[in-house]
Design a protein around this motif. Sequence first.
Motif, mmCIF file in Angstrom:
data_model
loop_
_atom_site.group_PDB
_atom_site.id
_atom_site.type_symbol
_atom_site.label_atom_id
_atom_site.label_comp_id
_atom_site.label_asym_id
_atom_site.label_seq_id
_atom_site.Cartn_x
_atom_site.Cartn_y
_atom_site.Cartn_z
ATOM 1 N N GLY A 272 0.819 -1.211 0.000
ATOM 2 C CA GLY A 272 0.000 0.000 0.000
ATOM 3 C C GLY A 272 0.848 1.255 0.000
ATOM 4 N N PHE A 273 1.912 1.238 0.785
ATOM 5 C CA PHE A 273 2.788 2.404 0.828
ATOM 6 C C PHE A 273 3.548 2.568 -0.487
ATOM 7 N N ALA A 274 3.926 1.457 -1.117
ATOM 8 C CA ALA A 274 4.577 1.534 -2.426
ATOM 9 C C ALA A 274 3.635 2.144 -3.464
ATOM 10 N N PHE A 275 2.361 1.765 -3.419
ATOM 11 C CA PHE A 275 1.387 2.344 -4.338
ATOM 12 C C PHE A 275 1.201 3.836 -4.057
ATOM 13 N N LEU A 276 1.152 4.221 -2.792
ATOM 14 C CA LEU A 276 1.050 5.640 -2.427
ATOM 15 C C LEU A 276 2.255 6.408 -2.951
ATOM 16 N N THR A 277 3.441 5.838 -2.809
ATOM 17 C CA THR A 277 4.659 6.489 -3.296
ATOM 18 C C THR A 277 4.614 6.646 -4.816
ATOM 19 N N TYR A 278 4.227 5.587 -5.497
ATOM 20 C CA TYR A 278 4.141 5.637 -6.960
ATOM 21 C C TYR A 278 3.122 6.684 -7.423
ATOM 22 N N SER A 279 1.937 6.656 -6.851
ATOM 23 C CA SER A 279 0.901 7.595 -7.298
ATOM 24 C C SER A 279 1.271 9.033 -6.942
ATOM 25 N N SER A 280 1.953 9.238 -5.831
ATOM 26 C CA SER A 280 2.411 10.587 -5.487
ATOM 27 C C SER A 280 3.478 11.068 -6.459
ATOM 28 N N ALA A 281 4.391 10.180 -6.828
ATOM 29 C CA ALA A 281 5.431 10.545 -7.791
ATOM 30 C C ALA A 281 4.816 10.889 -9.144
ATOM 31 N N VAL A 282 3.839 10.123 -9.570
ATOM 32 C CA VAL A 282 3.170 10.405 -10.847
ATOM 33 C C VAL A 282 2.446 11.751 -10.773
ATOM 34 N N ALA A 283 1.777 12.010 -9.649
ATOM 35 C CA ALA A 283 1.067 13.293 -9.496
ATOM 36 C C ALA A 283 2.039 14.470 -9.531
ATOM 37 N N VAL A 284 3.185 14.315 -8.885
ATOM 38 C CA VAL A 284 4.193 15.385 -8.905
ATOM 39 C C VAL A 284 4.728 15.563 -10.320
ATOM 40 N N TYR A 285 5.003 14.469 -11.009
ATOM 41 C CA TYR A 285 5.526 14.556 -12.370
ATOM 42 C C TYR A 285 4.532 15.256 -13.304
ATOM 43 N N ARG A 286 3.272 14.875 -13.224
ATOM 44 C CA ARG A 286 2.257 15.474 -14.104
ATOM 45 C C ARG A 286 1.989 16.936 -13.776
ATOM 46 N N SER A 287 2.245 17.338 -12.548
ATOM 47 C CA SER A 287 1.957 18.706 -12.117
ATOM 48 C C SER A 287 3.224 19.508 -11.867
ATOM 49 N N ARG A 288 4.317 19.101 -12.464
ATOM 50 C CA ARG A 288 5.606 19.732 -12.181
ATOM 51 C C ARG A 288 5.638 21.222 -12.502
ATOM 52 N N ASP A 289 4.718 21.714 -13.332
ATOM 53 C CA ASP A 289 4.682 23.129 -13.672
ATOM 54 C C ASP A 289 3.811 23.936 -12.706
ATOM 55 N N ASP A 290 3.108 23.276 -11.820
ATOM 56 C CA ASP A 290 2.229 23.953 -10.865
ATOM 57 C C ASP A 290 2.766 23.722 -9.454
ATOM 58 N N ALA A 291 3.457 24.723 -8.924
ATOM 59 C CA ALA A 291 4.129 24.583 -7.624
ATOM 60 C C ALA A 291 3.149 24.306 -6.488
ATOM 61 N N SER A 292 1.942 24.849 -6.567
ATOM 62 C CA SER A 292 0.988 24.641 -5.464
ATOM 63 C C SER A 292 0.525 23.185 -5.409
ATOM 64 N N VAL A 293 0.344 22.551 -6.564
ATOM 65 C CA VAL A 293 -0.066 21.144 -6.588
ATOM 66 C C VAL A 293 1.080 20.252 -6.124
ATOM 67 N N VAL A 294 2.288 20.544 -6.574
ATOM 68 C CA VAL A 294 3.448 19.764 -6.142
ATOM 69 C C VAL A 294 3.624 19.875 -4.633
ATOM 70 N N THR A 295 3.466 21.073 -4.102
ATOM 71 C CA THR A 295 3.580 21.273 -2.653
ATOM 72 C C THR A 295 2.492 20.509 -1.915
ATOM 73 N N PHE A 296 1.266 20.571 -2.428
ATOM 74 C CA PHE A 296 0.162 19.847 -1.797
ATOM 75 C C PHE A 296 0.453 18.352 -1.746
ATOM 76 N N VAL A 297 0.878 17.780 -2.861
ATOM 77 C CA VAL A 297 1.155 16.338 -2.917
ATOM 78 C C VAL A 297 2.315 15.986 -1.992
ATOM 79 N N ALA A 298 3.357 16.791 -1.993
ATOM 80 C CA ALA A 298 4.524 16.501 -1.150
ATOM 81 C C ALA A 298 4.173 16.583 0.338
ATOM 82 N N VAL A 299 3.415 17.595 0.715
ATOM 83 C CA VAL A 299 3.030 17.735 2.129
ATOM 84 C C VAL A 299 2.072 16.612 2.530
ATOM 85 N N ALA A 300 1.130 16.263 1.669
ATOM 86 C CA ALA A 300 0.208 15.167 1.981
ATOM 87 C C ALA A 300 0.960 13.843 2.121
ATOM 88 N N TYR A 301 1.931 13.603 1.240
ATOM 89 C CA TYR A 301 2.725 12.380 1.308
ATOM 90 C C TYR A 301 3.534 12.337 2.601
#
Length: 129
Positions: free
Chosen positions: A13-42
């Motif tokens: 489960g944690f591996a899946f969370l890590t993978y999905s968080s990494a994908v979300a950060v990659y897809r939103s790399r141009d939007d700092a607020s989304v990257v920050t949200f995902v990183a803080v939530a992770y």
Amino acid sequence: MDKDGYAWLSALGFAFLTYSSAVAVYRSRDDASVVTFVAVAYADLWLLFRCLRALERGGEGANNWRLRAAVWSLVTLLTSMFSYKVAAVMPWPVSVVVWGMAAAVAMGGFWAFFVRREPPSDGSGGNPE
């Protein structure tokens, strides 16, 4: 089965969370607020799981109090973060309901962790007879 018999399931489960968080950060790399949200939530979830595991293993005392405070703070932060995201896309009456539910969760968690007293563990159920 022993206490950690399903540790592989937690790791999966944690591996899946890590993978999905990494994908979300990659897809939103141009939007700092989304990257920050995902990183803080992770980070919040990672700390929350560590604190919960320590709380399960620990006993009573000052350390238990600190762990409870940490768990409550992390859950409240996570609830607030997701409430903010949900309320931002809802009409204002629904936003009020979302924030009200978030406040109820935070207050209920505070009551459960710090106000409520455990019944005696002597098996009497708290009934003096």
